[in-house]
Design a protein around this motif. Structure first.
Motif, PDB file in Angstrom:
ATOM      1  N   LEU A 170       5.783  -3.544 -13.208  1.00  0.00           N
ATOM      2  CA  LEU A 170       4.166  -3.832 -12.955  1.00  0.00           C
ATOM      3  C   LEU A 170       3.737  -4.744 -11.872  1.00  0.00           C
ATOM      4  O   LEU A 170       2.945  -4.577 -11.185  1.00  0.00           O
ATOM      5  CB  LEU A 170       3.710  -4.101 -14.221  1.00  0.00           C
ATOM      6  N   ARG A 182       0.430  -3.603  -4.270  1.00  0.00           N
ATOM      7  CA  ARG A 182      -0.876  -2.860  -4.197  1.00  0.00           C
ATOM      8  C   ARG A 182      -0.418  -1.523  -4.211  1.00  0.00           C
ATOM      9  O   ARG A 182      -0.880  -0.806  -3.354  1.00  0.00           O
ATOM     10  CB  ARG A 182      -1.943  -3.183  -3.089  1.00  0.00           C
ATOM     11  N   ALA A 183       0.693  -0.958  -4.944  1.00  0.00           N
ATOM     12  CA  ALA A 183       0.927   0.366  -4.852  1.00  0.00           C
ATOM     13  C   ALA A 183       0.491   1.219  -5.552  1.00  0.00           C
ATOM     14  O   ALA A 183      -0.242   0.895  -6.500  1.00  0.00           O
ATOM     15  CB  ALA A 183       2.711   0.235  -5.182  1.00  0.00           C
ATOM     16  N   ARG A 184       0.541   2.544  -5.189  1.00  0.00           N
ATOM     17  CA  ARG A 184      -0.007   3.632  -6.149  1.00  0.00           C
ATOM     18  C   ARG A 184       0.961   4.486  -6.545  1.00  0.00           C
ATOM     19  O   ARG A 184       1.698   5.122  -5.838  1.00  0.00           O
ATOM     20  CB  ARG A 184      -1.224   4.478  -5.160  1.00  0.00           C
ATOM     21  N   ILE A 185       1.249   4.733  -7.891  1.00  0.00           N
ATOM     22  CA  ILE A 185       1.831   5.632  -8.576  1.00  0.00           C
ATOM     23  C   ILE A 185       1.214   6.735  -9.120  1.00  0.00           C
ATOM     24  O   ILE A 185       0.229   6.545  -9.871  1.00  0.00           O
ATOM     25  CB  ILE A 185       2.963   4.929  -9.521  1.00  0.00           C
ATOM     26  N   GLU A 186       1.421   7.878  -8.763  1.00  0.00           N
ATOM     27  CA  GLU A 186       0.668   8.937  -9.255  1.00  0.00           C
ATOM     28  C   GLU A 186       1.474  10.308  -9.795  1.00  0.00           C
ATOM     29  O   GLU A 186       2.542  10.574  -9.015  1.00  0.00           O
ATOM     30  CB  GLU A 186      -0.336   9.405  -7.975  1.00  0.00           C
ATOM     31  N   GLY A 187       1.266  10.832 -10.791  1.00  0.00           N
ATOM     32  CA  GLY A 187       1.783  11.905 -11.388  1.00  0.00           C
ATOM     33  C   GLY A 187       1.349  13.341 -10.673  1.00  0.00           C
ATOM     34  O   GLY A 187       0.129  13.225 -10.292  1.00  0.00           O
ATOM     35  N   ILE A 237       5.229  11.208  -8.581  1.00  0.00           N
ATOM     36  CA  ILE A 237       5.927  11.608  -9.453  1.00  0.00           C
ATOM     37  C   ILE A 237       5.908  13.194  -9.634  1.00  0.00           C
ATOM     38  O   ILE A 237       4.972  13.503 -10.073  1.00  0.00           O
ATOM     39  CB  ILE A 237       5.783  11.212 -10.686  1.00  0.00           C
ATOM     40  N   ARG A 277      -0.711  13.462 -15.152  1.00  0.00           N
ATOM     41  CA  ARG A 277      -1.495  13.202 -13.479  1.00  0.00           C
ATOM     42  C   ARG A 277      -1.984  11.732 -13.563  1.00  0.00           C
ATOM     43  O   ARG A 277      -3.321  11.971 -13.005  1.00  0.00           O
ATOM     44  CB  ARG A 277      -2.160  14.502 -13.078  1.00  0.00           C
ATOM     45  N   ALA A 278      -1.439  10.890 -13.909  1.00  0.00           N
ATOM     46  CA  ALA A 278      -2.263   9.460 -14.095  1.00  0.00           C
ATOM     47  C   ALA A 278      -1.895   8.782 -12.784  1.00  0.00           C
ATOM     48  O   ALA A 278      -1.105   9.149 -11.948  1.00  0.00           O
ATOM     49  CB  ALA A 278      -1.402   8.625 -15.478  1.00  0.00           C
ATOM     50  N   ARG A 279      -2.720   8.059 -12.424  1.00  0.00           N
ATOM     51  CA  ARG A 279      -2.646   7.087 -11.316  1.00  0.00           C
ATOM     52  C   ARG A 279      -2.452   5.712 -11.734  1.00  0.00           C
ATOM     53  O   ARG A 279      -3.423   5.249 -12.526  1.00  0.00           O
ATOM     54  CB  ARG A 279      -3.761   7.161 -10.517  1.00  0.00           C
ATOM     55  N   ILE A 280      -1.493   4.859 -11.378  1.00  0.00           N
ATOM     56  CA  ILE A 280      -1.252   3.247 -11.679  1.00  0.00           C
ATOM     57  C   ILE A 280      -1.535   2.741 -10.258  1.00  0.00           C
ATOM     58  O   ILE A 280      -0.621   3.322  -9.266  1.00  0.00           O
ATOM     59  CB  ILE A 280      -0.084   3.151 -12.497  1.00  0.00           C
ATOM     60  N   GLU A 281      -2.206   1.932 -10.174  1.00  0.00           N
ATOM     61  CA  GLU A 281      -2.530   1.392  -8.744  1.00  0.00           C
ATOM     62  C   GLU A 281      -2.603  -0.260  -9.132  1.00  0.00           C
ATOM     63  O   GLU A 281      -3.263  -0.761  -9.896  1.00  0.00           O
ATOM     64  CB  GLU A 281      -3.796   1.760  -8.136  1.00  0.00           C
ATOM     65  N   GLY A 282      -2.013  -1.188  -7.999  1.00  0.00           N
ATOM     66  CA  GLY A 282      -1.952  -2.278  -7.939  1.00  0.00           C
ATOM     67  C   GLY A 282      -3.303  -2.987  -7.457  1.00  0.00           C
ATOM     68  O   GLY A 282      -3.891  -2.409  -6.409  1.00  0.00           O
ATOM     69  N   PHE A 296       0.741  -1.173  -0.010  1.00  0.00           N
ATOM     70  CA  PHE A 296       0.095  -0.024  -0.095  1.00  0.00           C
ATOM     71  C   PHE A 296       0.823   1.158  -0.140  1.00  0.00           C
ATOM     72  O   PHE A 296       0.330   2.375   0.498  1.00  0.00           O
ATOM     73  CB  PHE A 296      -1.205   0.020   1.260  1.00  0.00           C
ATOM     74  N   ILE A 309       4.271  -3.555  -8.342  1.00  0.00           N
ATOM     75  CA  ILE A 309       3.233  -2.631  -8.176  1.00  0.00           C
ATOM     76  C   ILE A 309       2.003  -3.660  -7.849  1.00  0.00           C
ATOM     77  O   ILE A 309       1.131  -3.224  -6.892  1.00  0.00           O
ATOM     78  CB  ILE A 309       2.986  -1.765  -9.331  1.00  0.00           C
ATOM     79  N   LEU A 310       1.653  -4.644  -8.419  1.00  0.00           N
ATOM     80  CA  LEU A 310       0.521  -5.329  -8.307  1.00  0.00           C
ATOM     81  C   LEU A 310       0.708  -6.021  -6.913  1.00  0.00           C
ATOM     82  O   LEU A 310      -0.336  -5.663  -5.803  1.00  0.00           O
ATOM     83  CB  LEU A 310       0.216  -6.395  -9.337  1.00  0.00           C
ATOM     84  N   VAL A 311       1.735  -6.699  -6.701  1.00  0.00           N
ATOM     85  CA  VAL A 311       1.838  -7.643  -5.179  1.00  0.00           C
ATOM     86  C   VAL A 311       1.837  -6.465  -4.397  1.00  0.00           C
ATOM     87  O   VAL A 311       1.306  -6.937  -2.958  1.00  0.00           O
ATOM     88  CB  VAL A 311       3.308  -8.497  -5.388  1.00  0.00           C
ATOM     89  N   ILE A 360       3.465   9.799 -16.976  1.00  0.00           N
ATOM     90  CA  ILE A 360       2.453   9.619 -15.794  1.00  0.00           C
ATOM     91  C   ILE A 360       2.565  10.963 -15.199  1.00  0.00           C
ATOM     92  O   ILE A 360       1.376  11.463 -14.924  1.00  0.00           O
ATOM     93  CB  ILE A 360       3.109   8.747 -14.817  1.00  0.00           C
ATOM     94  N   LEU A 361       3.472  11.825 -14.861  1.00  0.00           N
ATOM     95  CA  LEU A 361       3.561  13.219 -14.547  1.00  0.00           C
ATOM     96  C   LEU A 361       2.810  14.124 -15.263  1.00  0.00           C
ATOM     97  O   LEU A 361       1.869  14.837 -14.631  1.00  0.00           O
ATOM     98  CB  LEU A 361       4.899  13.555 -14.289  1.00  0.00           C
TER      99      LEU A 361
END
Lengths: 334, 334
Positions: free
Chosen positions: A263, A270-275, A243, B270-275, A238, A266-268, B266-267
């Motif tokens: 990827l 359950r991370a969130r990457i956000e710009g 970014i 302002r995208a969000r990538i989430e597992g 989590f 990120i799945l395992v 992504i920046l």
């Protein structure tokens, strides 16, 4: 005709911008039209976003045009006002200063500064765009909880230094990544619990693991590149990555960034990457600015500046900053 | 001693699992201990998550041990119950069926099925783990708004087919990516507005742009790989990507996935990538299951199955599914 040395973008740089990409030309002092201010430039701001503008590629900001004057954030004194909003002698900040000692700005884009409240150049640093970026990216996008570990890259830079101090004020656990031992020492002095010099670590992933024994809950990424990769491998379940900048890619800005993708990780996790882009928070600038100013006046926010002297120094200051050779918020005193 | 052919994992596969990684051995029928059920296996479920279990690497699920029986989701009929919760003749679903015709499961992990409510094998598909994954990943993690374009990879697979239909029911605009023209045609029949056969498109990025003229607001990624890359390049500002699965990486599971990274993109977006991992939503399974069952009974959810016949077929069915050769939820009828 007043001598008014003006920086022109000659061509879009390949990789890092260098001296051949700019030319310093004598121009006449500009004339303020209706709604404009003629301003004597006191400070120019040098920021990572400028690399993206020095490219014809699509970006969130319009490209800087070749053959035209460089522009960016600045602080100056009003000489002639063609607007009822300002008077000569006012000190103003705006985002579209020309890189020249005498320049015009649109009054409607200018903010009047109170020199008694804080040194005027802080409006380009801790109380301006970088400070607001730190505030919103950390508190609104990253959203750490009390006690969580917040890892910050470019930690002594204009955004990172404020983010680390906000994290300390708010009771998070800030850890710095920066490019020299001196920067790390300074980071510890302003409130980072510990730090990692990414230039001297052969195993950055391991070094982050050691510095963050409970893992990384929020990573504020001002760099991208190998620092991002190493941080992601230490991200907790989590965990969140914001970014904010990609300055480590400045030397290969128009090339694809090839490397391992994560990827599965990120799945395992359950991370969130956000710009993050500051513009999205414009409706809340006033509240953030007054909070930052309060902390500054209470002595809770230290702001380190790296000052280049004279209009002649501006392009070199930009290159230095993109290489990470600056130490603190990069400014040019004109 | 009853003949009970049982699939054993001989070794961890390199790349895609193949016939040499498994052996079919005659075992005695197992005995139900206290709290256990002896069950006659009716259906076995074959799912993408199994690839991750066939590896010693750390994952969210425990590794399948070599030299031991393969396990996975299944449906069966209770023969002997050593638990007051179940009686012989009950039809049950559980996640830890052995790959054998007679097997034991812990009663506390089993769910009693009502064959009058829906065909029992739907508890492994549209009304089970894949259906719940579609429900929560789309509605809780992706969170599309009405009218937004939702792109779904592996669109005719166990998760994708349900996600597309939920998107249609909820008033989103679902677009399919799948691996054959026949799959795309079927996807359109169940409610996808249109679709893209990724195996026949030389320019997948362009094909997505054409299929999604307003861009992609939510991408439900069941595959990773080049499909992910192409979808990201079409993502709208404030777009969201939910990483539900990485089946396109199944043939190089233990190698790093090298390719272009998109942090700058992504920046800027302002995208969000989430597992996404279903386990996190366990507290809400009951409500989602009853909603899915209601839609199924109302004829709003179609569920396509790809059925392999006989216990002997199980490993081959797994390999086929990981290669994307299945068409619908992959099952083994024992």
């Amino acid at each position: 005709m007043t001598s008014n040395p003006t920086w022109i973008l000659k061509r879009f740089p390949t990789g890092l911008p260098g001296p051949d990409d700019f030319s310093l030309e004598q121009r006449a002092a500009p004339t303020a039209g209706p709604g404009d201010l003629l301003v004597r430039t006191l400070w120019l701001s040098v920021d990572p976003y400028m690399r993206a503008r020095l490219s014809p590629a699509k970006n969130y900001a319009a490209s800087q045009k070749t053959g035209e004057m460089m522009t960016g954030g600045g602080v100056g004194e009003v000489i002639i006002s063609e607007s009822p909003l300002f008077r000569p002698g006012d000190i103003v900040q705006a985002d579209d200063f020309g890189w020249q000692p005498l320049t015009t700005i649109a009054a409607k884009t200018a903010i009047r500064l109170d020199p008694a409240s804080a040194p005027v150049q802080t409006s380009l640093g801790c109380l301006g765009m970088p400070g607001l970026s730190a505030y919103f990216s950390l508190l609104h996008t990253g959203r750490p909880k009390e006690g969580e570990t917040v890892l910050i890259s470019a930690a002594s830079g204009a955004v990172g230094q404020i983010a680390g101090q906000i994290a300390r004020i708010k009771g998070f656990d800030p850890v710095a990544i920066a490019g020299s031992d001196a920067k790390i020492e300074w980071c510890k002095g302003i409130g980072y619990r510990t730090g990692i010099n990414h230039r001297s670590e052969s195993d950055l992933t391991g070094a982050i693991a050691k510095a963050c024994p409970s893992g990384v809950d929020v990573f504020m990424d001002n760099t991208a590149g190998p620092i991002h990769d190493a941080a992601l491998l230490n991200l907790n379940t989590f965990g969140r990555i914001v970014i904010v900048g990609t300055v480590a890619l400045a030397d290969r800005f128009d090339q694809p960034d090839i490397g391992p993708r994560f990827l599965r990780r990120i799945l395992v996790a359950r991370a969130r990457i956000e710009g993050f882009l500051l513009d999205d928070f414009e409706a809340h600038y006033a509240e953030a600015r007054s909070q930052l100013t309060r902390w500054y006046q209470e002595g809770l926010l230290e702001a380190r500046e790296d000052v280049a002297e004279g209009i002649e120094a501006a392009p070199h200051a930009l290159t230095r900053m993109l290489k990470g050779e600056n130490f603190g918020k990069q400014l040019v005193r004109v």
